[in-house]
Scaffold this motif. Structure first.
Motif, PDB file in Angstrom:
ATOM      1  N   TYR A 188     -41.567  38.140  12.274  1.00 37.30           N
ATOM      2  CA  TYR A 188     -41.679  37.534  11.132  1.00 37.30           C
ATOM      3  C   TYR A 188     -40.075  36.927  10.683  1.00 37.30           C
ATOM      4  O   TYR A 188     -39.140  37.777  11.050  1.00 37.30           O
ATOM      5  CB  TYR A 188     -42.163  38.329  10.089  1.00 37.30           C
ATOM      6  CG  TYR A 188     -43.669  38.362  10.450  1.00 37.30           C
ATOM      7  CD1 TYR A 188     -44.435  37.453  10.383  1.00 37.30           C
ATOM      8  CD2 TYR A 188     -44.098  39.800  11.075  1.00 37.30           C
ATOM      9  CE1 TYR A 188     -46.093  37.652  10.806  1.00 37.30           C
ATOM     10  CE2 TYR A 188     -45.296  40.019  11.366  1.00 37.30           C
ATOM     11  CZ  TYR A 188     -46.253  38.959  11.146  1.00 37.30           C
ATOM     12  OH  TYR A 188     -47.885  39.112  11.495  1.00 37.30           O
ATOM     13  N   TRP A 192     -38.962  30.185   9.346  1.00 40.65           N
ATOM     14  CA  TRP A 192     -39.807  29.814  10.362  1.00 40.65           C
ATOM     15  C   TRP A 192     -39.708  28.406  10.757  1.00 40.65           C
ATOM     16  O   TRP A 192     -40.202  28.115  11.828  1.00 40.65           O
ATOM     17  CB  TRP A 192     -41.122  30.356   9.734  1.00 40.65           C
ATOM     18  CG  TRP A 192     -41.471  29.350   8.358  1.00 40.65           C
ATOM     19  CD1 TRP A 192     -41.183  29.897   7.216  1.00 40.65           C
ATOM     20  CD2 TRP A 192     -41.779  28.275   8.349  1.00 40.65           C
ATOM     21  NE1 TRP A 192     -41.493  29.168   6.222  1.00 40.65           N
ATOM     22  CE2 TRP A 192     -41.876  27.994   7.001  1.00 40.65           C
ATOM     23  CE3 TRP A 192     -42.345  27.100   9.292  1.00 40.65           C
ATOM     24  CZ2 TRP A 192     -42.259  26.712   6.425  1.00 40.65           C
ATOM     25  CZ3 TRP A 192     -42.851  26.053   8.652  1.00 40.65           C
ATOM     26  CH2 TRP A 192     -42.839  25.808   7.185  1.00 40.65           C
ATOM     27  N   GLU A 195     -38.061  27.164  13.950  1.00 39.11           N
ATOM     28  CA  GLU A 195     -38.742  27.620  15.223  1.00 39.11           C
ATOM     29  C   GLU A 195     -39.642  26.624  15.855  1.00 39.11           C
ATOM     30  O   GLU A 195     -40.566  26.056  14.983  1.00 39.11           O
ATOM     31  CB  GLU A 195     -39.245  28.906  15.122  1.00 39.11           C
ATOM     32  CG  GLU A 195     -38.406  29.791  14.645  1.00 39.11           C
ATOM     33  CD  GLU A 195     -37.214  30.318  15.305  1.00 39.11           C
ATOM     34  OE1 GLU A 195     -37.419  30.117  16.547  1.00 39.11           O
ATOM     35  OE2 GLU A 195     -36.286  30.604  14.822  1.00 39.11           O
ATOM     36  N   SER A 200     -42.817  29.603  19.034  1.00 40.57           N
ATOM     37  CA  SER A 200     -43.786  30.942  18.076  1.00 40.57           C
ATOM     38  C   SER A 200     -44.811  31.362  18.850  1.00 40.57           C
ATOM     39  O   SER A 200     -45.194  32.526  18.767  1.00 40.57           O
ATOM     40  CB  SER A 200     -44.020  30.265  16.703  1.00 40.57           C
ATOM     41  OG  SER A 200     -42.926  29.898  16.149  1.00 40.57           O
ATOM     42  N   SER A 208     -45.772  28.054  13.807  1.00 43.33           N
ATOM     43  CA  SER A 208     -44.366  28.871  13.349  1.00 43.33           C
ATOM     44  C   SER A 208     -44.564  29.218  11.998  1.00 43.33           C
ATOM     45  O   SER A 208     -43.891  30.346  11.648  1.00 43.33           O
ATOM     46  CB  SER A 208     -43.264  27.533  13.569  1.00 43.33           C
ATOM     47  OG  SER A 208     -43.175  27.262  14.771  1.00 43.33           O
ATOM     48  N   TYR A 209     -45.186  28.594  11.062  1.00 44.89           N
ATOM     49  CA  TYR A 209     -45.248  28.831   9.594  1.00 44.89           C
ATOM     50  C   TYR A 209     -46.322  30.383   9.548  1.00 44.89           C
ATOM     51  O   TYR A 209     -45.912  31.020   8.717  1.00 44.89           O
ATOM     52  CB  TYR A 209     -46.355  27.760   8.956  1.00 44.89           C
ATOM     53  CG  TYR A 209     -46.515  28.358   7.540  1.00 44.89           C
ATOM     54  CD1 TYR A 209     -45.314  28.463   6.775  1.00 44.89           C
ATOM     55  CD2 TYR A 209     -47.464  28.293   6.979  1.00 44.89           C
ATOM     56  CE1 TYR A 209     -45.401  28.798   5.324  1.00 44.89           C
ATOM     57  CE2 TYR A 209     -47.711  28.501   5.347  1.00 44.89           C
ATOM     58  CZ  TYR A 209     -46.676  28.876   4.677  1.00 44.89           C
ATOM     59  OH  TYR A 209     -46.738  29.097   3.278  1.00 44.89           O
ATOM     60  N   ARG A 211     -45.275  32.822  11.016  1.00 44.91           N
ATOM     61  CA  ARG A 211     -44.163  33.778  10.847  1.00 44.91           C
ATOM     62  C   ARG A 211     -43.693  34.092   9.683  1.00 44.91           C
ATOM     63  O   ARG A 211     -42.479  34.962   9.769  1.00 44.91           O
ATOM     64  CB  ARG A 211     -42.901  33.208  12.236  1.00 44.91           C
ATOM     65  CG  ARG A 211     -43.581  32.985  13.254  1.00 44.91           C
ATOM     66  CD  ARG A 211     -42.620  32.690  14.551  1.00 44.91           C
ATOM     67  NE  ARG A 211     -41.590  33.498  14.592  1.00 44.91           N
ATOM     68  CZ  ARG A 211     -40.314  33.197  15.186  1.00 44.91           C
ATOM     69  NH1 ARG A 211     -40.131  32.082  16.092  1.00 44.91           N
ATOM     70  NH2 ARG A 211     -39.613  34.040  15.380  1.00 44.91           N
TER      71      ARG A 211
END
Length: 285
Positions: A188, A192, A195, A200, A208-209, A211
């Protein structure tokens, strides 16, 4: 006594003078508009499809109290409102109503949708597609950009709604946070947005979100599966070559499926298939 009487007279005269001035300052007619607004055909459609059956209000006219005034935001084109809400009705409400029961959305739903025409751009360069506030209001952005004939456009739009609704479901009945937290605790990050999706996924996150934190991770996992066909989701998993990462994504999927069954007695895969069927109906209509 004479002094007292004189003082009393002055006070009474002062009160009478103030009362007289106050009456003179009153407008002869009310400045407030108490007339009942005339409902347009769009308002009637919203009433029939959202407000009356589900107690969900839809705000599309500009109201500065409903949006972030520090952002450059504007109301949607009126011509875009019904097409957007038809997508919401068909893919979100109808799917949950078919699989979860006719009263599912009536019992658990945001009570307000706020529609914004353009992009909600953040200072870090990211774009906010939707917001869920206290489980009562969902704000949807980029209404003007929705193309009902484009699967990519419809999928992105309905992903936002599915994601925000998962948050509302979680607020009503929490998921197993302890079990989820054990899967990918070191992945996490608040940054994010820097990335790549492939990176991810190689760490066990569906996007990616996801994370950002465990709550966004759960919502992104559920929403991604709900907006993908079985074949599309299988292709996502096939693209993850790291065995541990793939196992963690599948473990998260299992928690989502169990949550829907245990908390709401909903077959998550049946819900996905119904949402996909309704997505096809929207695009091909």
């Amino acid at each position: 006594m004479k002094i007292f009487k004189t003082y009393k007279t002055v006070v009474i005269a002062g009160v009478l003078l103030l009362a007289s001035c106050a009456q003179e300052d009153q407008p002869k007619e009310s400045q407030l508009d108490f007339s009942v607004p005339v409902k347009t055909d769009l308002d009637k459609w919203i009433g029939t499809n959202f407000l009356d059956p589900y107690n969900i209000a839809v705000y599309y006219e500009w109201n500065q109290n409903l949006v972030d005034n520090n952002k450059y935001l504007f109301p949607p084109l009126v011509s875009k409102v019904q097409p957007a809400m038809e997508v919401v009705k068909k893919i979100w409400i109808d799917s949950y109503s078919t699989i979860g029961g006719a009263n599912f959305v009536k019992k658990i739903a945001p009570r307000e949708f706020v529609l914004v025409g353009g992009v909600n751009l953040n200072t870090n360069g990211t774009v906010t597609l939707g917001l869920a506030e206290a489980g009562q209001r969902v704000s949807l952005f980029q209404i003007d950009n929705l193309n009902k004939k484009s699967r990519a456009s419809v999928t992105q739009f309905i992903h936002t709604i599915q994601h925000e609704y998962v948050h509302i479901l979680n607020q009503t009945k929490p998921f197993d946070e302890q079990a989820w937290s054990k899967l990918t605790p070191s992945g996490y990050t608040s940054t994010w947005y820097n990335e790549a999706t492939a990176t991810s996924r190689s760490l066990g996150f569906i996007t990616s979100y996801a994370r950002l934190n465990i709550y966004e991770d759960f919502a992104e996992t559920a929403a991604t599966i709900l907006t993908s066909s079985k074949a599309e989701y299988d292709a996502i998993l096939a693209g993850v070559t790291d065995a541990t990462a793939k196992a963690n994504i599948k473990a998260k999927e299992a928690i989502v499926v169990k949550y829907y069954k245990d908390a709401y007695n909903v077959d998550f895969y049946a819900l996905r298939d119904e949402a996909q069927k309704n997505t096809d109906a929207v695009i091909n209509n």
